[in-house]
Design a protein around this motif. Sequence first.
Motif, short mmCIF file in Angstrom:
data_model
loop_
_atom_site.label_atom_id
_atom_site.label_comp_id
_atom_site.label_asym_id
_atom_site.label_seq_id
_atom_site.Cartn_x
_atom_site.Cartn_y
_atom_site.Cartn_z
N THR A 1 0.84 -1.02 0.14
CA THR A 1 0.08 0.09 0.06
C THR A 1 0.81 1.26 -0.14
OG1 THR A 1 -1.73 -1.23 1.22
CG2 THR A 1 -1.98 1.08 1.16
N GLN A 2 1.83 1.31 0.68
CA GLN A 2 2.71 2.47 0.92
C GLN A 2 3.48 2.76 -0.42
OE1 GLN A 2 5.14 1.26 4.37
NE2 GLN A 2 3.86 2.51 5.79
N ARG A 3 4.22 1.96 -0.72
CA ARG A 3 4.99 2.05 -1.99
C ARG A 3 4.43 1.77 -3.18
NH1 ARG A 3 8.73 -3.47 -3.10
NH2 ARG A 3 7.03 -4.62 -3.08
N GLY A 4 3.48 1.03 -3.66
CA GLY A 4 2.51 0.77 -4.70
C GLY A 4 1.78 1.97 -5.03
N ARG A 5 1.53 2.31 -6.35
CA ARG A 5 0.52 3.12 -6.71
C ARG A 5 -0.69 2.73 -6.73
NH1 ARG A 5 1.14 5.84 -4.25
NH2 ARG A 5 -0.92 6.76 -4.01
N ALA A 6 -1.45 2.76 -5.62
CA ALA A 6 -2.72 2.05 -5.42
C ALA A 6 -3.79 3.01 -5.75
CB ALA A 6 -2.93 1.43 -4.07
N ARG A 7 -4.91 2.35 -5.93
CA ARG A 7 -6.08 3.09 -6.08
C ARG A 7 -6.53 3.79 -4.81
NH1 ARG A 7 -10.82 0.75 -7.43
NH2 ARG A 7 -11.28 2.01 -9.41
N ALA A 8 -7.18 5.08 -4.67
CA ALA A 8 -7.23 5.54 -3.59
C ALA A 8 -8.62 6.47 -3.39
CB ALA A 8 -6.11 6.47 -3.12
N ASP A 9 -9.40 5.89 -4.04
CA ASP A 9 -10.96 6.60 -3.93
C ASP A 9 -11.63 5.96 -2.29
OD1 ASP A 9 -13.37 4.33 -4.78
OD2 ASP A 9 -11.16 4.06 -5.26
N LYS A 10 -12.43 6.58 -2.18
CA LYS A 10 -13.21 6.55 -0.64
C LYS A 10 -13.62 5.05 -0.52
CE LYS A 10 -17.58 7.54 1.46
NZ LYS A 10 -18.79 8.10 1.18
N TYR A 11 -14.08 4.42 -1.54
CA TYR A 11 -14.61 3.13 -1.31
C TYR A 11 -13.56 1.91 -1.23
CZ TYR A 11 -19.00 5.56 -2.27
OH TYR A 11 -19.97 6.36 -2.29
N THR A 12 -12.54 2.29 -2.39
CA THR A 12 -11.41 1.32 -2.17
C THR A 12 -10.61 1.26 -0.91
OG1 THR A 12 -11.10 1.61 -4.56
CG2 THR A 12 -9.25 0.66 -3.51
N LEU A 13 -10.57 2.63 -0.42
CA LEU A 13 -10.05 2.81 0.87
C LEU A 13 -10.73 2.02 2.31
CD1 LEU A 13 -7.49 4.22 0.21
CD2 LEU A 13 -8.79 6.40 0.72
N GLU A 14 -12.07 2.22 2.15
CA GLU A 14 -12.88 1.59 2.99
C GLU A 14 -12.97 -0.05 3.03
OE1 GLU A 14 -15.04 1.95 5.36
OE2 GLU A 14 -14.91 4.16 5.67
N LEU A 15 -12.63 -0.29 1.65
CA LEU A 15 -12.59 -1.99 1.45
C LEU A 15 -11.25 -2.40 2.12
CD1 LEU A 15 -13.62 -4.37 0.24
CD2 LEU A 15 -12.51 -3.82 -1.97
N GLN A 16 -10.32 -1.68 1.89
CA GLN A 16 -8.90 -2.20 2.41
C GLN A 16 -8.91 -1.78 3.98
OE1 GLN A 16 -6.53 0.07 -0.19
NE2 GLN A 16 -6.16 -1.81 -1.26
N ARG A 17 -9.32 -0.76 4.61
CA ARG A 17 -9.53 -0.55 5.95
C ARG A 17 -10.10 -1.52 6.56
NH1 ARG A 17 -12.67 0.90 9.79
NH2 ARG A 17 -14.29 1.30 8.06
N HIS A 18 -11.43 -2.07 6.18
CA HIS A 18 -12.31 -2.99 6.82
C HIS A 18 -11.43 -4.42 6.86
CE1 HIS A 18 -15.39 -6.25 6.81
NE2 HIS A 18 -15.55 -5.51 7.85
N GLY A 19 -10.84 -4.89 5.47
CA GLY A 19 -9.98 -5.87 5.39
C GLY A 19 -8.84 -5.99 6.51
N LEU A 20 -8.14 -5.00 6.47
CA LEU A 20 -6.99 -4.80 7.53
C LEU A 20 -7.66 -5.11 8.81
CD1 LEU A 20 -4.39 -4.27 6.45
CD2 LEU A 20 -4.72 -1.78 7.34
N GLU A 21 -8.63 -4.36 9.08
CA GLU A 21 -9.04 -4.48 10.61
C GLU A 21 -9.64 -5.96 10.89
OE1 GLU A 21 -11.72 -0.86 11.91
OE2 GLU A 21 -12.96 -2.64 12.49
N SER A 22 -10.21 -6.48 9.96
CA SER A 22 -10.74 -7.84 10.05
C SER A 22 -9.44 -8.84 10.58
CB SER A 22 -11.20 -8.53 8.90
OG SER A 22 -12.50 -7.77 8.54
N VAL A 23 -8.49 -8.74 9.75
CA VAL A 23 -7.21 -9.47 9.96
C VAL A 23 -6.57 -9.24 11.25
CG1 VAL A 23 -4.95 -10.33 9.24
CG2 VAL A 23 -6.86 -9.76 7.54
#
Lengths: 194, 194
Positions: free
Chosen positions: B141-163
Amino acid sequence: MAKRGASLEFAVLGLLHDAPMHGYELRKHVNLLLGWTRLLSYGTLYPCLKALGKAGFIETVTPDEPLIRGKRPRIVYKLTAEGKDHFAALLEEAGPAAWDDENFNIRLAFFASTDSPTRVRILEGRRSRLEERLDGVRTSTQRGRARADKYTLELQRHGLESVEREVTWLTELIEQERSAGKGEDVPSSITEAK
Amino acid sequence: MAKRGASLEFAVLGLLHDAPMHGYELRKHVNLLLGWTRLLSYGTLYPCLKALGKAGFIETVTPDEPLIRGKRPRIVYKLTAEGKDHFAALLEEAGPAAWDDENFNIRLAFFASTDSPTRVRILEGRRSRLEERLDGVRTSTQRGRARADKYTLELQRHGLESVEREVTWLTELIEQERSAGKGEDVPSSITEAK
DNA sequence: GTTAGCATGTAAGGAGTTACATGATTTT
DNA sequence: AAAATCATGTAACTCCTTACATGCTAAC
Protein backbone atom coordinates in the motif's frame (compact mmCIF):
# COMPACT_ATOMS: atom_id res chain seq x y z
CA MET A 1 -21.44 -13.93 -19.40
CA ALA A 2 -19.47 -16.20 -17.18
CA LYS A 3 -21.57 -16.64 -14.08
CA ARG A 4 -18.89 -17.69 -11.68
CA GLY A 5 -15.65 -16.14 -12.86
CA ALA A 6 -17.51 -12.86 -12.94
CA SER A 7 -15.49 -11.48 -10.08
CA LEU A 8 -12.11 -11.60 -11.82
CA GLU A 9 -13.56 -10.40 -15.08
CA PHE A 10 -15.11 -7.44 -13.31
CA ALA A 11 -11.85 -6.62 -11.55
CA VAL A 12 -9.82 -6.73 -14.76
CA LEU A 13 -12.30 -4.62 -16.66
CA GLY A 14 -12.50 -2.13 -13.82
CA LEU A 15 -8.76 -1.79 -13.40
CA LEU A 16 -8.19 -1.40 -17.12
CA HIS A 17 -10.91 1.23 -17.06
CA ASP A 18 -8.64 3.22 -14.74
CA ALA A 19 -5.58 2.79 -16.93
CA PRO A 20 -3.94 0.37 -19.40
CA MET A 21 -1.81 -2.25 -17.69
CA HIS A 22 0.02 -5.48 -18.26
CA GLY A 23 -0.72 -8.80 -16.57
CA TYR A 24 1.82 -8.62 -13.80
CA GLU A 25 0.59 -5.21 -12.73
CA LEU A 26 -3.02 -6.33 -12.86
CA ARG A 27 -2.24 -9.22 -10.59
CA LYS A 28 -0.71 -6.96 -7.97
CA HIS A 29 -3.64 -4.58 -8.07
CA VAL A 30 -6.20 -7.36 -7.80
CA ASN A 31 -4.30 -8.87 -4.90
CA LEU A 32 -4.26 -5.54 -3.10
CA LEU A 33 -7.96 -5.12 -3.74
CA LEU A 34 -9.17 -8.52 -2.58
CA GLY A 35 -6.17 -10.65 -1.79
CA TRP A 36 -6.90 -11.13 1.90
CA THR A 37 -7.32 -14.82 1.42
CA ARG A 38 -6.24 -16.44 -1.83
CA LEU A 39 -3.82 -14.64 -4.05
CA LEU A 40 -4.64 -14.47 -7.73
CA SER A 41 -2.41 -16.83 -9.70
CA TYR A 42 -1.11 -16.46 -13.25
CA GLY A 43 -2.83 -19.66 -14.17
CA THR A 44 -6.09 -17.83 -13.62
CA LEU A 45 -5.19 -14.38 -14.81
CA TYR A 46 -3.55 -14.99 -18.17
CA PRO A 47 -6.29 -17.30 -19.49
CA CYS A 48 -8.83 -14.74 -18.33
CA LEU A 49 -7.00 -12.02 -20.25
CA LYS A 50 -7.06 -14.20 -23.36
CA ALA A 51 -10.77 -14.85 -22.99
CA LEU A 52 -11.52 -11.17 -22.54
CA GLY A 53 -9.45 -10.44 -25.61
CA LYS A 54 -11.32 -13.03 -27.66
CA ALA A 55 -14.61 -11.57 -26.45
CA GLY A 56 -13.48 -8.21 -27.79
CA PHE A 57 -13.53 -6.40 -24.46
CA ILE A 58 -9.81 -5.72 -24.25
CA GLU A 59 -6.97 -5.32 -26.74
CA THR A 60 -3.21 -5.08 -26.58
CA VAL A 61 -1.63 -1.68 -26.82
CA THR A 62 0.97 -1.22 -29.52
CA PRO A 63 3.76 0.25 -27.48
CA ASP A 64 5.12 3.71 -28.18
CA GLU A 65 8.45 2.98 -26.55
CA PRO A 66 10.30 0.38 -28.62
CA LEU A 67 9.56 -2.95 -27.01
CA ILE A 68 12.97 -4.39 -27.71
CA ARG A 69 14.16 -4.33 -24.16
CA GLY A 70 14.66 -8.04 -23.92
CA LYS A 71 13.03 -10.95 -25.64
CA ARG A 72 9.89 -10.87 -23.59
CA PRO A 73 7.96 -7.67 -24.15
CA ARG A 74 5.42 -6.53 -21.62
CA ILE A 75 1.98 -6.91 -23.06
CA VAL A 76 -0.11 -3.93 -22.12
CA TYR A 77 -3.88 -4.25 -22.33
CA LYS A 78 -6.56 -1.60 -22.60
CA LEU A 79 -10.34 -1.60 -22.79
CA THR A 80 -12.04 -1.47 -26.16
CA ALA A 81 -15.23 0.50 -26.72
CA GLU A 82 -17.17 -2.76 -26.28
CA GLY A 83 -15.25 -3.40 -23.08
CA LYS A 84 -16.34 -0.04 -21.71
CA ASP A 85 -19.95 -0.75 -22.62
CA HIS A 86 -19.73 -4.17 -21.05
CA PHE A 87 -18.29 -2.77 -17.84
CA ALA A 88 -21.00 -0.12 -17.72
CA ALA A 89 -23.59 -2.86 -18.16
CA LEU A 90 -22.06 -4.88 -15.35
CA LEU A 91 -22.17 -1.83 -13.10
CA GLU A 92 -25.91 -1.55 -13.68
CA GLU A 93 -26.59 -5.09 -12.54
CA ALA A 94 -27.54 -4.45 -8.96
CA GLY A 95 -29.22 -7.79 -8.23
CA PRO A 96 -28.36 -10.60 -5.78
CA ALA A 97 -25.25 -11.55 -7.75
CA ALA A 98 -23.78 -8.17 -6.84
CA TRP A 99 -23.91 -8.89 -3.12
CA ASP A 100 -22.84 -12.47 -2.80
CA ASP A 101 -19.51 -13.36 -1.19
CA GLU A 102 -17.91 -13.81 -4.57
CA ASN A 103 -18.67 -10.41 -5.98
CA PHE A 104 -19.49 -7.90 -3.27
CA ASN A 105 -15.97 -6.76 -2.44
CA ILE A 106 -15.01 -6.09 -6.01
CA ARG A 107 -18.29 -4.30 -6.60
CA LEU A 108 -17.52 -2.06 -3.65
CA ALA A 109 -14.05 -1.32 -5.01
CA PHE A 110 -15.68 0.20 -8.09
CA PHE A 111 -18.50 1.98 -6.33
CA ALA A 112 -17.10 5.32 -7.42
CA SER A 113 -18.27 4.47 -10.95
CA THR A 114 -21.87 3.88 -9.83
CA ASP A 115 -24.62 6.23 -8.73
CA SER A 116 -25.71 6.58 -5.14
CA PRO A 117 -29.07 4.70 -5.35
CA THR A 118 -27.29 1.68 -6.82
CA ARG A 119 -24.71 1.84 -4.07
CA VAL A 120 -27.39 1.86 -1.39
CA ARG A 121 -29.25 -0.97 -3.07
CA ILE A 122 -26.17 -3.17 -3.15
CA LEU A 123 -25.09 -2.29 0.38
CA GLU A 124 -28.56 -3.14 1.70
CA GLY A 125 -28.68 -6.36 -0.28
CA ARG A 126 -25.36 -7.38 1.18
CA ARG A 127 -26.50 -6.53 4.67
CA SER A 128 -29.69 -8.57 4.31
CA ARG A 129 -27.67 -11.49 3.05
CA LEU A 130 -25.45 -11.41 6.11
CA GLU A 131 -28.37 -10.98 8.47
CA GLU A 132 -30.05 -14.05 7.03
CA ARG A 133 -26.85 -15.95 7.63
CA LEU A 134 -26.72 -14.73 11.20
CA ASP A 135 -30.32 -15.80 11.80
CA GLY A 136 -29.69 -19.21 10.32
CA VAL A 137 -26.67 -19.89 12.49
CA ARG A 138 -28.36 -18.62 15.63
CA THR A 139 -31.40 -20.81 15.05
CA SER A 140 -29.34 -23.90 14.32
CA THR A 141 -27.18 -23.33 17.36
CA GLN A 142 -30.19 -23.09 19.63
CA ARG A 143 -32.25 -26.11 18.60
CA GLY A 144 -29.60 -28.39 17.11
CA ARG A 145 -27.51 -30.56 19.38
CA ALA A 146 -24.17 -28.90 18.62
CA ARG A 147 -20.70 -29.56 19.94
CA ALA A 148 -20.02 -27.29 22.88
CA ASP A 149 -16.41 -27.58 23.96
CA LYS A 150 -14.40 -24.45 24.66
CA TYR A 151 -12.68 -24.26 21.27
CA THR A 152 -15.73 -24.93 19.14
CA LEU A 153 -17.50 -22.22 21.08
CA GLU A 154 -14.64 -19.79 20.54
CA LEU A 155 -14.66 -20.54 16.84
CA GLN A 156 -18.37 -19.91 16.63
CA ARG A 157 -18.22 -16.78 18.72
CA HIS A 158 -15.46 -15.31 16.58
CA GLY A 159 -17.23 -16.21 13.37
CA LEU A 160 -20.46 -14.67 14.56
CA GLU A 161 -18.66 -11.55 15.71
CA SER A 162 -16.94 -11.11 12.35
CA VAL A 163 -20.21 -11.20 10.51
CA GLU A 164 -21.82 -8.85 13.03
CA ARG A 165 -18.95 -6.41 12.50
CA GLU A 166 -19.43 -6.52 8.78
CA VAL A 167 -23.11 -5.72 9.25
CA THR A 168 -22.19 -2.73 11.40
CA TRP A 169 -19.71 -1.56 8.81
CA LEU A 170 -22.31 -1.84 6.05
CA THR A 171 -24.78 0.11 8.12
CA GLU A 172 -22.25 2.90 8.51
CA LEU A 173 -21.61 2.96 4.78
CA ILE A 174 -25.34 3.07 4.08
CA GLU A 175 -25.81 5.99 6.46
CA GLN A 176 -22.91 7.87 4.91
CA GLU A 177 -24.45 7.28 1.54
CA ARG A 178 -27.84 8.57 2.61
CA SER A 179 -26.56 11.72 4.31
CA ALA A 180 -24.21 12.53 1.44
CA GLY A 181 -26.97 11.53 -0.95
CA LYS A 182 -28.23 15.04 -1.58
CA GLY A 183 -25.00 16.85 -2.37
CA GLU A 184 -24.30 14.19 -4.92
CA ASP A 185 -20.90 13.60 -6.48
CA VAL A 186 -21.54 12.64 -10.07
CA PRO A 187 -20.17 9.25 -11.18
CA SER A 188 -16.83 9.76 -12.89
CA SER A 189 -16.71 8.55 -16.45
CA ILE A 190 -19.60 6.13 -16.70
CA THR A 191 -22.52 7.85 -18.33
CA GLU A 192 -26.05 6.99 -17.29
CA ALA A 193 -27.14 5.16 -20.43
CA LYS A 194 -30.33 3.56 -19.09
CA MET B 1 -3.24 -38.03 1.92
CA ALA B 2 -5.28 -35.58 0.00
CA LYS B 3 -3.48 -32.26 0.25
CA ARG B 4 -6.32 -30.00 -0.57
CA GLY B 5 -9.53 -31.69 0.49
CA ALA B 6 -7.86 -32.29 3.82
CA SER B 7 -10.21 -29.89 5.53
CA LEU B 8 -13.40 -31.81 4.83
CA GLU B 9 -11.75 -35.13 5.50
CA PHE B 10 -10.55 -33.86 8.86
CA ALA B 11 -13.99 -32.54 9.75
CA VAL B 12 -15.72 -35.80 8.87
CA LEU B 13 -13.21 -37.88 10.77
CA GLY B 14 -13.39 -35.60 13.77
CA LEU B 15 -17.17 -35.52 13.89
CA LEU B 16 -17.44 -39.27 13.53
CA HIS B 17 -14.89 -39.52 16.32
CA ASP B 18 -17.45 -37.80 18.52
CA ALA B 19 -20.27 -40.09 17.48
CA PRO B 20 -21.54 -42.17 14.53
CA MET B 21 -23.64 -40.13 12.14
CA HIS B 22 -25.24 -40.21 8.72
CA GLY B 23 -24.46 -37.87 5.85
CA TYR B 24 -27.25 -35.39 6.36
CA GLU B 25 -26.32 -34.91 9.98
CA LEU B 26 -22.65 -34.53 9.10
CA ARG B 27 -23.46 -31.81 6.65
CA LYS B 28 -25.34 -29.81 9.23
CA HIS B 29 -22.56 -30.13 11.75
CA VAL B 30 -19.88 -29.14 9.27
CA ASN B 31 -21.93 -26.16 8.18
CA LEU B 32 -22.35 -25.04 11.78
CA LEU B 33 -18.62 -25.45 12.34
CA LEU B 34 -17.31 -23.59 9.32
CA GLY B 35 -20.23 -22.64 7.14
CA TRP B 36 -19.79 -18.85 7.35
CA THR B 37 -19.08 -18.62 3.69
CA ARG B 38 -19.79 -21.56 1.44
CA LEU B 39 -22.15 -24.25 2.62
CA LEU B 40 -21.03 -27.83 2.20
CA SER B 41 -22.95 -29.46 -0.64
CA TYR B 42 -23.97 -33.11 -1.01
CA GLY B 43 -22.00 -33.26 -4.19
CA THR B 44 -18.90 -32.82 -2.06
CA LEU B 45 -19.87 -34.72 1.04
CA TYR B 46 -21.16 -38.03 -0.30
CA PRO B 47 -18.20 -38.66 -2.62
CA CYS B 48 -15.92 -37.83 0.30
CA LEU B 49 -17.72 -40.37 2.47
CA LYS B 50 -17.26 -42.99 -0.24
CA ALA B 51 -13.57 -42.22 -0.54
CA LEU B 52 -13.06 -42.43 3.19
CA GLY B 53 -14.88 -45.76 3.19
CA LYS B 54 -12.69 -47.09 0.40
CA ALA B 55 -9.61 -45.93 2.29
CA GLY B 56 -10.81 -47.99 5.23
CA PHE B 57 -11.17 -45.06 7.62
CA ILE B 58 -14.92 -45.27 8.08
CA GLU B 59 -17.55 -48.01 7.79
CA THR B 60 -21.32 -48.20 7.78
CA VAL B 61 -23.04 -49.21 10.97
CA THR B 62 -25.39 -52.18 10.72
CA PRO B 63 -28.42 -50.67 12.37
CA ASP B 64 -29.84 -52.16 15.57
CA GLU B 65 -33.26 -50.70 14.92
CA PRO B 66 -34.77 -52.39 11.89
CA LEU B 67 -33.95 -50.16 8.96
CA ILE B 68 -37.19 -50.85 7.12
CA ARG B 69 -38.75 -47.49 7.81
CA GLY B 70 -39.05 -46.61 4.18
CA LYS B 71 -37.12 -47.59 1.10
CA ARG B 72 -34.22 -45.27 1.78
CA PRO B 73 -32.45 -46.22 4.97
CA ARG B 74 -30.23 -43.75 6.72
CA ILE B 75 -26.65 -44.81 6.29
CA VAL B 76 -24.84 -44.30 9.54
CA TYR B 77 -21.05 -44.13 9.44
CA LYS B 78 -18.55 -44.74 12.20
CA LEU B 79 -14.77 -44.61 12.44
CA THR B 80 -12.79 -47.82 12.03
CA ALA B 81 -9.68 -48.51 14.09
CA GLU B 82 -7.60 -47.29 11.13
CA GLY B 83 -9.76 -44.20 10.97
CA LYS B 84 -9.01 -43.43 14.61
CA ASP B 85 -5.30 -43.91 14.01
CA HIS B 86 -5.45 -41.72 10.96
CA PHE B 87 -7.26 -38.97 12.82
CA ALA B 88 -4.74 -39.18 15.65
CA ALA B 89 -1.94 -38.86 13.09
CA LEU B 90 -3.61 -35.83 11.53
CA LEU B 91 -3.89 -34.23 14.96
CA GLU B 92 -0.15 -34.58 15.43
CA GLU B 93 0.65 -32.74 12.22
CA ALA B 94 1.25 -29.29 13.60
CA GLY B 95 3.06 -27.81 10.60
CA PRO B 96 2.18 -24.96 8.23
CA ALA B 97 -0.67 -26.92 6.71
CA ALA B 98 -2.44 -26.77 10.06
CA TRP B 99 -2.58 -22.99 10.06
CA ASP B 100 -3.43 -22.07 6.51
CA ASP B 101 -6.81 -20.57 5.69
CA GLU B 102 -8.11 -23.88 4.48
CA ASN B 103 -7.43 -25.87 7.61
CA PHE B 104 -7.03 -23.65 10.64
CA ASN B 105 -10.65 -23.31 11.64
CA ILE B 106 -11.37 -26.98 11.54
CA ARG B 107 -8.16 -27.68 13.45
CA LEU B 108 -9.33 -25.29 16.12
CA ALA B 109 -12.69 -27.01 16.33
CA PHE B 110 -10.93 -30.21 17.38
CA PHE B 111 -8.38 -28.61 19.68
CA ALA B 112 -9.90 -30.45 22.63
CA SER B 113 -8.37 -33.65 21.23
CA THR B 114 -4.85 -32.17 21.16
CA ASP B 115 -2.38 -31.34 23.89
CA SER B 116 -1.63 -27.80 24.98
CA PRO B 117 1.85 -27.43 23.38
CA THR B 118 0.41 -28.40 20.01
CA ARG B 119 -2.42 -25.94 20.47
CA VAL B 120 0.01 -23.12 21.21
CA ARG B 121 2.19 -24.08 18.27
CA ILE B 122 -0.70 -23.97 15.85
CA LEU B 123 -2.13 -20.76 17.27
CA GLU B 124 1.25 -19.06 16.98
CA GLY B 125 1.75 -20.38 13.48
CA ARG B 126 -1.60 -18.99 12.47
CA ARG B 127 -0.81 -15.66 14.06
CA SER B 128 2.52 -15.38 12.24
CA ARG B 129 0.83 -16.21 8.99
CA LEU B 130 -1.65 -13.39 9.46
CA GLU B 131 1.03 -10.95 10.55
CA GLU B 132 3.03 -11.67 7.42
CA ARG B 133 -0.07 -10.94 5.41
CA LEU B 134 -0.58 -7.69 7.25
CA ASP B 135 3.03 -6.65 6.61
CA GLY B 136 2.76 -7.51 2.95
CA VAL B 137 -0.36 -5.46 2.42
CA ARG B 138 0.97 -2.49 4.39
CA THR B 139 4.20 -2.47 2.39
CA SER B 140 2.42 -2.74 -0.94
CA THR B 141 0.00 0.00 0.00
CA GLN B 142 2.79 2.39 0.89
CA ARG B 143 5.12 2.04 -2.06
CA GLY B 144 2.77 0.83 -4.80
CA ARG B 145 0.67 3.32 -6.68
CA ALA B 146 -2.70 2.04 -5.49
CA ARG B 147 -6.20 3.26 -6.15
CA ALA B 148 -7.28 5.64 -3.44
CA ASP B 149 -10.94 6.52 -3.84
CA LYS B 150 -13.21 6.47 -0.82
CA TYR B 151 -14.67 3.00 -1.40
CA THR B 152 -11.42 1.25 -2.20
CA LEU B 153 -10.01 2.77 0.97
CA GLU B 154 -13.01 1.57 3.00
CA LEU B 155 -12.61 -1.91 1.59
CA GLN B 156 -8.95 -1.97 2.48
CA ARG B 157 -9.51 -0.54 5.92
CA HIS B 158 -12.18 -3.10 6.73
CA GLY B 159 -10.08 -5.97 5.42
CA LEU B 160 -7.08 -4.85 7.41
CA GLU B 161 -9.19 -4.45 10.52
CA SER B 162 -10.64 -7.94 10.18
CA VAL B 163 -7.23 -9.49 10.04
CA GLU B 164 -6.02 -7.35 12.94
CA ARG B 165 -8.99 -8.52 15.00
CA GLU B 166 -8.19 -12.12 14.23
CA VAL B 167 -4.62 -11.55 15.41
CA THR B 168 -5.92 -10.08 18.66
CA TRP B 169 -8.25 -13.03 19.13
CA LEU B 170 -5.41 -15.49 18.54
CA THR B 171 -3.25 -13.65 21.06
CA GLU B 172 -6.00 -13.98 23.64
CA LEU B 173 -6.32 -17.69 22.96
CA ILE B 174 -2.55 -18.14 23.26
CA GLU B 175 -2.49 -16.33 26.59
CA GLN B 176 -5.38 -18.41 27.89
CA GLU B 177 -3.52 -21.50 26.81
CA ARG B 178 -0.34 -20.45 28.57
CA SER B 179 -1.95 -19.48 31.83
CA ALA B 180 -4.08 -22.65 31.94
CA GLY B 181 -1.05 -24.59 30.71
CA LYS B 182 0.07 -25.78 34.11
CA GLY B 183 -3.17 -27.19 35.48
CA GLU B 184 -3.45 -29.21 32.31
CA ASP B 185 -6.65 -30.88 31.22
CA VAL B 186 -5.63 -34.16 29.64
CA PRO B 187 -6.70 -34.68 26.02
CA SER B 188 -9.88 -36.70 25.93
CA SER B 189 -9.62 -39.97 24.05
CA ILE B 190 -6.62 -39.52 21.82
CA THR B 191 -3.66 -41.30 23.31
CA GLU B 192 -0.19 -39.95 22.80
CA ALA B 193 1.15 -42.67 20.51
CA LYS B 194 4.35 -40.97 19.36
C1' DG C 1 -53.17 -31.51 1.25
C1' DT C 2 -49.15 -29.14 0.82
C1' DT C 3 -44.97 -27.20 2.33
C1' DA C 4 -40.77 -27.83 4.56
C1' DG C 5 -37.33 -30.72 6.02
C1' DC C 6 -35.26 -35.40 6.00
C1' DA C 7 -32.26 -38.39 3.22
C1' DT C 8 -29.07 -40.21 -0.53
C1' DG C 9 -26.93 -39.95 -4.44
C1' DT C 10 -24.90 -38.76 -9.72
C1' DA C 11 -23.26 -36.13 -13.85
C1' DA C 12 -21.61 -32.20 -16.03
C1' DG C 13 -19.12 -28.39 -15.86
C1' DG C 14 -16.52 -24.39 -13.88
C1' DA C 15 -12.97 -22.06 -11.45
C1' DG C 16 -8.69 -21.99 -9.61
C1' DT C 17 -4.19 -24.02 -7.86
C1' DT C 18 0.37 -26.15 -8.53
C1' DA C 19 4.04 -27.17 -11.01
C1' DC C 20 6.43 -26.60 -15.03
C1' DA C 21 8.95 -23.82 -18.60
C1' DT C 22 11.65 -19.63 -19.73
C1' DG C 23 14.20 -15.70 -19.35
C1' DA C 24 15.35 -10.50 -18.12
C1' DT C 25 16.41 -6.97 -14.70
C1' DT C 26 17.32 -4.96 -10.36
C1' DT C 27 18.96 -5.03 -5.82
C1' DT C 28 21.97 -6.60 -2.20
C1' DA D 1 27.65 -13.32 -7.80
C1' DA D 2 23.34 -14.40 -5.79
C1' DA D 3 18.78 -13.45 -4.69
C1' DA D 4 14.65 -11.20 -5.48
C1' DT D 5 11.42 -9.57 -8.53
C1' DC D 6 9.83 -8.68 -13.02
C1' DA D 7 7.25 -11.01 -16.74
C1' DT D 8 4.51 -14.43 -19.58
C1' DG D 9 2.53 -18.44 -20.29
C1' DT D 10 0.73 -23.87 -20.32
C1' DA D 11 -0.94 -28.49 -18.66
C1' DA D 12 -2.59 -31.45 -15.33
C1' DC D 13 -5.17 -31.84 -11.59
C1' DT D 14 -8.42 -31.02 -7.74
C1' DC D 15 -12.12 -29.50 -5.62
C1' DC D 16 -16.46 -27.76 -5.59
C1' DT D 17 -21.11 -26.20 -7.29
C1' DT D 18 -25.34 -26.77 -9.78
C1' DA D 19 -28.79 -29.28 -11.38
C1' DC D 20 -30.86 -33.44 -11.69
C1' DA D 21 -33.16 -37.75 -9.81
C1' DT D 22 -35.86 -39.94 -6.09
C1' DG D 23 -38.75 -40.63 -2.29
C1' DC D 24 -40.19 -40.44 2.88
C1' DT D 25 -42.04 -37.88 7.08
C1' DA D 26 -43.63 -34.36 10.04
C1' DA D 27 -45.93 -30.11 10.75
C1' DC D 28 -49.32 -26.60 9.56
